[in-house]
Enzyme design. Sequence first.
Site, PDB file in Angstrom:
ATOM      1  N   THR A 287       0.845  -1.196   0.000  1.00 20.90           N
ATOM      2  CA  THR A 287       0.000   0.000   0.000  1.00 20.90           C
ATOM      3  C   THR A 287       0.879   1.243   0.000  1.00 20.90           C
ATOM      4  OG1 THR A 287      -1.741  -1.158   1.230  1.00 20.90           O
ATOM      5  CG2 THR A 287      -1.808   1.240   1.262  1.00 20.90           C
ATOM      6  N   GLN A 317      -6.114  -2.200  -2.389  1.00 25.06           N
ATOM      7  CA  GLN A 317      -5.404  -0.992  -1.978  1.00 25.06           C
ATOM      8  C   GLN A 317      -4.642  -0.385  -3.157  1.00 25.06           C
ATOM      9  OE1 GLN A 317      -5.148  -4.045  -0.535  1.00 25.06           O
ATOM     10  NE2 GLN A 317      -4.750  -3.888   1.682  1.00 25.06           N
ATOM     11  N   GLN A 339     -10.252   1.964  -3.190  1.00 27.82           N
ATOM     12  CA  GLN A 339      -9.797   1.629  -1.837  1.00 27.82           C
ATOM     13  C   GLN A 339      -8.474   2.347  -1.555  1.00 27.82           C
ATOM     14  OE1 GLN A 339      -9.815  -2.540  -0.852  1.00 27.82           O
ATOM     15  NE2 GLN A 339      -8.605  -2.262   1.009  1.00 27.82           N
ATOM     16  N   ASP A 340      -8.410   3.039  -0.403  1.00 28.68           N
ATOM     17  CA  ASP A 340      -7.176   3.702   0.054  1.00 28.68           C
ATOM     18  C   ASP A 340      -6.720   4.819  -0.888  1.00 28.68           C
ATOM     19  OD1 ASP A 340      -7.320   1.824   2.021  1.00 28.68           O
ATOM     20  OD2 ASP A 340      -5.390   0.903   1.654  1.00 28.68           O
ATOM     21  N   ASP A 361     -12.088   2.694   3.110  1.00 26.40           N
ATOM     22  CA  ASP A 361     -10.989   3.333   3.865  1.00 26.40           C
ATOM     23  C   ASP A 361     -10.285   4.401   3.022  1.00 26.40           C
ATOM     24  OD1 ASP A 361     -11.641   1.295   5.649  1.00 26.40           O
ATOM     25  OD2 ASP A 361      -9.974   0.028   5.057  1.00 26.40           O
ATOM     26  N   ARG A 429     -13.845   3.388  10.289  1.00 26.22           N
ATOM     27  CA  ARG A 429     -13.663   2.184  11.090  1.00 26.22           C
ATOM     28  C   ARG A 429     -12.239   2.187  11.636  1.00 26.22           C
ATOM     29  NH1 ARG A 429     -12.837  -3.142   7.301  1.00 26.22           N
ATOM     30  NH2 ARG A 429     -11.536  -2.212   5.649  1.00 26.22           N
ATOM     31  N   TRP A 431      -8.816   1.245  12.100  1.00 28.01           N
ATOM     32  CA  TRP A 431      -7.713   0.485  11.512  1.00 28.01           C
ATOM     33  C   TRP A 431      -6.716   0.055  12.579  1.00 28.01           C
ATOM     34  CZ3 TRP A 431      -3.245   3.046   8.350  1.00 28.01           C
ATOM     35  CH2 TRP A 431      -2.456   2.054   7.758  1.00 28.01           C
TER      36      TRP A 431
END
Length: 523
Positions: A287, A317, A339-340, A361, A429, A431
Amino acid sequence: MTKNLGLFVLFLSFSSLLSLTLSSVHSNGIDWWCNRTPYPETCKQSWRDNDNHQKLFIPKLKADFKKLELQISLKQALKADSHNKWLGSKCRNDKEKAAWSDCLKLYEDAILLLNKTLDPSTKCTDFDAQTWLSTALTNLDTCRAGFVELGVSDFVWPLMSNNVSKLISNTLATNNASAPPVTNAYKDGFPIWLSPGDRKLLQSSSQSPNLVVAKDGSGDHETIKAALDAAAKRSGSGRFIIHVKRGVYNENLEIGNKLKNIMLVGDGLRYTIITGSRSVGGGGYTTFNSATVAVTGEGFIAQGITFRNTAGPENHQAVALRSGADLSVFYRCGFEGYQDTLYVHSQRQFYKECYIYGTVDFIFGNAAAVLQNCMIYARRPMSKQKNTITAQGRTDPNQNTGISIHNSRVMAAADLKPVLSSFKTYLGRPWKQYSRTVFMQTYLDSLVDPAGWLEWDGDFALNTLYYGEYRNLGPAASTSRRVKWSGYRVITSSSEASQFTVANFIAGQSWLPATGVRFTAGL
């Protein structure tokens, strides 16, 4: 870097430690100090392992103990870095090599930050020290995470394991997490450390670029990387402005520690676009290393640019921008991914009037980041996925980090609107164990689930996180059906909410005026 690290070792001269005004007391003296840290046994062992332990004096003052902790943390980090370098030949495959390669950068950055904190010429405040120690700890956690997410944590990673993270955590606790920001270190609206020439430049209404990038050949360079390479050769480290003309630039860029005070100015987020497609799922990147643009150079500013990752939701990610740049600003920029998308990795960051798109996220990391007057758009995720806007990664209760979203709007992107009933969207959320996020005075559209927040894994972190909402508005702003976790709170006190403002959370009044970007200091 190796040469510089050698110079940094000068800080480790334990003979200089002995010049401190300390008192030699009985051997249990150090236990008294160590027992006040989160990892007392690690503290005691590090003192026993020190080559000069019989010569060391026991500190009388907390400040002296903190300095000695820093010295030992740095010594251990240098030792670990040296050990990690030779592990490259032990890597059995490309995934292990990728994670190991990230770790080399992350350890070297951590060492730079420990040195910066110790260097008397830096004149760092306790708030600065808390920021840089928080970042050093985040770097080491990111190193470990690379091996885990690529599924190769069984061989090389155990060989890299050491006690540096615990030593830094002890120093963070000693430094005091409540160290207040310095908000008066500026003159005429500009930081006192800014040179008169730079001050004059930033006060001017139109800033002349040092270099122009244009795909059609009408500028100094046709790629942004070529312009950054030229900037790296400049003398001094004053503000360096690169105008990136309209166009789609397919480049992966790394703007490192040595490239300070770089400013990228685009022709608007719809017109100047930097794009890439690296991902964890589609290319074996971590990531951390999937970012289209990664920046760690202090004082970075971007204006009128979109940072994009086109890997798509199926490749998991895939970061559009990763920032570990202290005192960085993103003004009227776009961040597009799934995502990310936006990795607010570490340090102090400010986002103003930005557009952020993603699914899972998609604003995440462990910086002290304030997003103000931003438009946050949840996109359509993959089947059976849930959208989570934030995933904040604080691993230590003494890190002065978190994500603060202020006076912004949370909306559904065009591709999510037609299928809104098929997907749930949450504010965030946890992590990591001490995840900290607040939404303040922000418009929450109907896409946000009434529960507001989502578990990461069972009851993980639900008692240790800090999630707050303060005077939000819109169809989903009601807190009557929110989660009942002990770490979640509806903030009713303006004094509590003000802890997460530009002035207090990122000490913005001491450095943002110099950027020329308007901001609201308080609520």
